[in-house]
Design a protein around this motif. Structure first.
Motif, short mmCIF file in Angstrom:
data_model
loop_
_atom_site.label_atom_id
_atom_site.label_comp_id
_atom_site.label_asym_id
_atom_site.label_seq_id
_atom_site.Cartn_x
_atom_site.Cartn_y
_atom_site.Cartn_z
N HIS A 42 1.83 -4.80 5.06
CA HIS A 42 2.00 -4.34 6.44
C HIS A 42 3.39 -4.71 6.91
O HIS A 42 3.97 -5.69 6.43
CB HIS A 42 1.04 -5.08 7.40
N LEU A 84 -0.26 1.05 0.91
CA LEU A 84 -1.43 0.68 0.12
C LEU A 84 -1.25 0.88 -1.37
O LEU A 84 -2.01 0.34 -2.15
CB LEU A 84 -2.65 1.49 0.59
N THR A 120 7.61 -14.85 6.41
CA THR A 120 8.38 -15.87 7.13
C THR A 120 9.18 -15.31 8.29
O THR A 120 9.70 -16.06 9.10
CB THR A 120 9.32 -16.57 6.15
N GLU A 164 -1.72 -8.52 1.68
CA GLU A 164 -3.05 -8.85 1.16
C GLU A 164 -2.88 -8.99 -0.34
O GLU A 164 -2.43 -8.06 -1.01
CB GLU A 164 -4.04 -7.73 1.46
N GLN A 168 -7.13 -11.90 1.11
CA GLN A 168 -6.62 -12.74 2.19
C GLN A 168 -5.26 -12.20 2.63
O GLN A 168 -4.45 -11.77 1.82
CB GLN A 168 -6.45 -14.17 1.68
N PHE A 169 -5.06 -12.25 3.92
CA PHE A 169 -3.87 -11.66 4.52
C PHE A 169 -2.97 -12.77 5.05
O PHE A 169 -3.43 -13.66 5.75
CB PHE A 169 -4.29 -10.73 5.65
N TYR A 170 -1.68 -12.71 4.72
CA TYR A 170 -0.70 -13.69 5.20
C TYR A 170 0.53 -12.99 5.73
O TYR A 170 1.02 -12.04 5.10
CB TYR A 170 -0.29 -14.66 4.08
N PHE A 171 1.02 -13.47 6.85
CA PHE A 171 2.28 -12.97 7.38
C PHE A 171 3.45 -13.63 6.67
O PHE A 171 3.36 -14.78 6.22
CB PHE A 171 2.38 -13.23 8.88
N ILE A 201 1.59 0.49 7.21
CA ILE A 201 0.93 -0.19 6.10
C ILE A 201 1.16 0.63 4.84
O ILE A 201 1.15 1.87 4.88
CB ILE A 201 -0.58 -0.38 6.37
N TYR A 207 -2.30 -6.09 -2.84
CA TYR A 207 -3.15 -4.94 -2.58
C TYR A 207 -2.52 -4.04 -1.52
O TYR A 207 -2.59 -2.82 -1.60
CB TYR A 207 -4.53 -5.43 -2.12
#
Lengths: 115, 111
Positions: B32, B49, B103, B91, B98-101, B47, B29
């Motif tokens: 960032h 989008l 590596t 996301e 859900q947002f994940y950073f 960001i 979605y």
């Protein structure tokens, strides 16, 4: 004027102790987060609160308990500290879901060392 | 669910260019980008989008290829101040955003 402030910046404590980290944001954001950054620099989400309501609770030992008294504050309490809890803990905030094109603003971090 | 970044580390001389890639196994979605200097907090850069979107300020820009579930960060004419660890964050669609950073990519600029 600090946007997201965390205290303390450093925390050294013995195994088995209980400690708290406090976080406050003055940005008017409605979502706040706790992240753990390990020695390999991975940023792992722990908890997320939106308007004082818990919306994300990743697989985190139940020794970790977040508390959000209002939408500007999110504290983290850790019971029975273990050596593996040593890490840098970051608080962050954002507008809801960051879908408005806004990113996360991080606090300066709390370096927790358990001895 | 954590996006994978490449390369893991890169060393540049001042003035050189670099590209950091971020790949996800899920449809995205948003993407960032953040930079974290040693001993400091991550700082939001930008960001993206929409698929196909490109953004940038100064000499740092990024693109988002929605079909490939990838984003790339471009640093041109690097400066010493660009040194740090760069993280993408994603996301994913269908996960309640859900947002994940990612590596992380360590970038060092030397004189």
């Amino acid at each position: 004027d600090t946007a997201v402030s965390q205290t303390p910046k450093y925390l050294v404590t013995q195994m088995g102790n209980d400690k708290s980290i406090k976080c406050e944001q003055n940005l008017g954001h409605d979502t706040m987060y706790w992240y753990k950054q390990d020695s390999k620099k991975f940023l792992k989400i722990m908890f997320s609160y939106n308007n004082k309501e818990l919306i994300i609770n990743e697989t985190v030992p139940n020794r970790f308990s977040p508390k959000s008294p209002d939408k500007a504050h999110l504290n983290l309490h850790i019971n029975s500290l273990e050596l593996g809890d040593s890490a840098v803990y970051f608080c962050a905030s954002s507008r809801r879901g960051s879908s408005g094109g806004y990113g996360y603003t991080f606090g300066s971090g709390t370096r927790l060392t358990v001895v | 669910q954590q996006p994978v970044q490449s390369p893991q580390a890169v060393i540049l001389r001042e003035g050189e260019d670099a590209v950091i890639n971020c790949s996800s196994s899920k449809a995205l979605y948003s993407v960032h980008w953040y930079r974290q200097k040693h001993g400091e907090a991550p700082v939001f850069l930008m960001i993206l989008l929409k698929g196909g979107e490109q953004k940038g300020h100064d000499k740092i820009s990024a693109s988002f290829n929605e079909k490939k579930q990838q984003s790339s960060l471009y640093l041109t004419a690097s400066q010493l101040s660009y040194s740090g660890t760069y993280f993408c964050g994603t996301e994913a669609r269908g996960t309640g955003n859900q947002f994940y950073f990612g590596t992380g990519t360590s970038l060092t600029v030397i004189p």
